[in-house]
Design a protein around this motif. Structure first.
Motif, PDB file in Angstrom:
ATOM      1  N   PHE A 119      -7.961   2.410  -3.153  1.00  0.00           N
ATOM      2  CA  PHE A 119      -8.491   1.738  -1.976  1.00  0.00           C
ATOM      3  C   PHE A 119      -9.992   1.933  -1.811  1.00  0.00           C
ATOM      4  O   PHE A 119     -10.676   1.083  -1.224  1.00  0.00           O
ATOM      5  N   ILE A 125      -1.581  -1.069  -4.034  1.00  0.00           N
ATOM      6  CA  ILE A 125      -2.623  -0.075  -3.817  1.00  0.00           C
ATOM      7  C   ILE A 125      -1.947   1.278  -3.996  1.00  0.00           C
ATOM      8  O   ILE A 125      -1.003   1.609  -3.273  1.00  0.00           O
ATOM      9  N   ASP A 167       0.859  -1.183   0.000  1.00  0.00           N
ATOM     10  CA  ASP A 167       0.000   0.000   0.000  1.00  0.00           C
ATOM     11  C   ASP A 167       0.893   1.231   0.000  1.00  0.00           C
ATOM     12  O   ASP A 167       1.625   1.488   0.955  1.00  0.00           O
TER      13      ASP A 167
END
Length: 470
Positions: A348, A319, A277
């Motif tokens: 997200f 992400i 992420d």
């Protein structure tokens, strides 16, 4: 003659674009080559040579793709053994580019093939050196990285570097400009300046490694003192630079594949991919995919990916922040992480819109932290670098640098609560994500890190207890 330093801050890396009379050279190019091709077209010049100061460890160079795109040969210094066609120059060999010359000075020590390129201008005057990792501003290249390849100890390499500096660099004129391959933030040295160029005369005055009266024994001690273990990905980047790699445009094409939330979830469950992420710490702590690792694109993204994930072959699912997909893949490729399986489509938000499970990190403000620990003894873990900790830290804090989290994580008692902070929150959120991914949940991360904590009335110190352990 034109000299352009192309500095990439997130890697603390300098490439160089030099032109003279319709010919050009590029020194230590980054992996994505389009910016260089654009400059060549803009200036209507022909790329004559691609110079590599050594086999880089901290990034994947663009030498191979650039050579294929332009036909320009790659030049290494003596003792280089690439697995592809290249010119292996002799010490003091001269290359003509337009009305200027490049003289190869073999300066081993950081690596055995390391070379410094001396630019001689149109008037035959020594103008600048492109010193690679041999000489930095305020420092020199660490001599411990090439021990295995050179079959030498770090002390032997340091001795070789000492002789290189004394015989090849120090005799040069003081007014010569020094253009290094790296600046502050790079792990290729330990004490580099934020400045990205200097004069040799200034370095003779201020750089500890160039002290005129320094003995070889003193140099070896000082250059090796305080070295921390190199990141694990360094040796893999050296191998890619030496043996070859996939074309960057092909990597980009392979990686830019988006999957909706349900398909992304299925890939998480059915592959051995790590979910990376790249959003900010402020976004990640509120809501994220369980077991995902946070390394924010807004900071020193690529070096931290290399340090914390280490294996460049690790499959990744990404992400990304909106419209940052291509930049993320580009920056991953700079350190050899080419195995991106896919990207979460529409970011997200698409995961939460699909009603899928999320997780969060327990975060509090520095003010709340100060109130909580005033009531009694609490364990505090400071994940900043040793030098940051030594300068000033909370009196009761343990120093456990993020770079070594794999070494100290098992020292933690999962039943004992602790507080976690860095300088501003970027690194502590990385640590928090790794801890939670490995089952540690009994901790609290401090928003704003030591910067915010230092504004409270909590006592700080610069005293370091070397024996302090978890």
């Amino acid at each position: 003659m034109q000299i352009e330093q192309i500095y990439t801050g997130c890697l603390a890396q300098g490439a160089y674009y030099i032109t003279s009379n319709k010919e050009a050279i590029i020194i230590d190019p980054l992996r994505e080559i389009q910016p260089y091709l654009d400059r060549l077209k803009r200036d209507n010049v022909k790329l004559k040579y691609i110079f590599e100061t050594h086999f880089h460890a901290d990034f994947v160079s663009g030498h191979l793709d650039l050579s294929k795109a332009t036909g320009a040969p790659i030049v290494f210094g003596p003792q280089a053994t690439p697995h592809f066609d290249a010119i292996i120059a002799q010490d003091n060999q001269i290359f003509n580019i337009g009305n200027i010359q490049i003289k190869v000075l073999h300066t081993p020590g950081h690596t055995m093939e390391s070379s410094t390129f001396l630019l001689i201008d149109e008037n035959g005057v020594d103008h600048a050196i492109f010193s690679g990792d041999t000489l930095f501003i305020g420092d020199v290249g660490r001599p411990d990285l090439a021990q295995k390849a050179a079959n030498k100890t770090q002390e032997e390499l340091a001795s070789i570097l000492f002789k290189s500096l004394r015989t090849k660099i120090l005799p040069l004129n003081d007014n010569i400009i020094v253009y290094p391959a790296h600046g502050a933030g790079s792990a290729c040295g330990k004490n580099m300046s934020k400045e990205t160029s200097s004069t040799l005369g200034e370095q003779k005055k201020s750089n500890y490694a160039l002290r005129i009266n320094m003995s070889e024994e003193e140099f070896i001690h000082e250059v090796l003192d305080g070295l921390t273990p190199p990141p694990s990905y360094f040796r893999m980047n050296v191998a890619l630079n030496k043996t070859g790699y996939t074309n960057f445009e092909q990597v980009l094409k392979n990686s830019l594949k988006s999957f909706d939330a349900l398909a992304f979830k299925e890939m998480i469950e059915n592959t051995d991919a790590l979910v990376l992420d790249t959003r900010t710490a402020d976004d990640f702590y509120k809501n994220h995919i369980p077991q995902s690792i946070n390394i924010g694109l807004s900071g020193d993204f690529a070096p931290w990916v290399g340090t914390l994930i280490a294996d460049v072959k690790q499959p990744l699912l990404l992400i990304c922040q909106k419209n940052k997909e291509e930049e993320t893949i580009t920056r991953l490729s700079r350190v050899g992480f080419d195995n991106v399986l896919g990207i979460l489509e529409n970011g997200f938000e698409s995961w939460t819109n699909a009603g899928l499970e999320t997780d969060s990190v327990h975060r509090i403000t520095a003010e709340t932290f100060a109130e909580q620990i005033s009531s009694g003894n609490h364990k505090i873990i400071d994940v900043r670098k040793e030098t940051e900790y030594a300068a000033k830290h909370l009196e009761e804090a343990y120093n456990k640098p993020l770079a070594y989290i794999n070494d100290w994580i098992n020292e933690l008692n999962p039943k004992e609560h602790f507080y976690l902070h860095c300088a501003g929150g970027y690194r502590s959120m990385m640590a928090a994500s790794i801890l939670q991914a490995r089952g540690y949940r009994n901790f609290t991360e401090i928003e704003g890190g030591f910067g915010a904590i230092s504004k409270t009335e909590l006592p700080t110190t610069d005293f370091v207890c070397q024996s302090k352990t978890l």
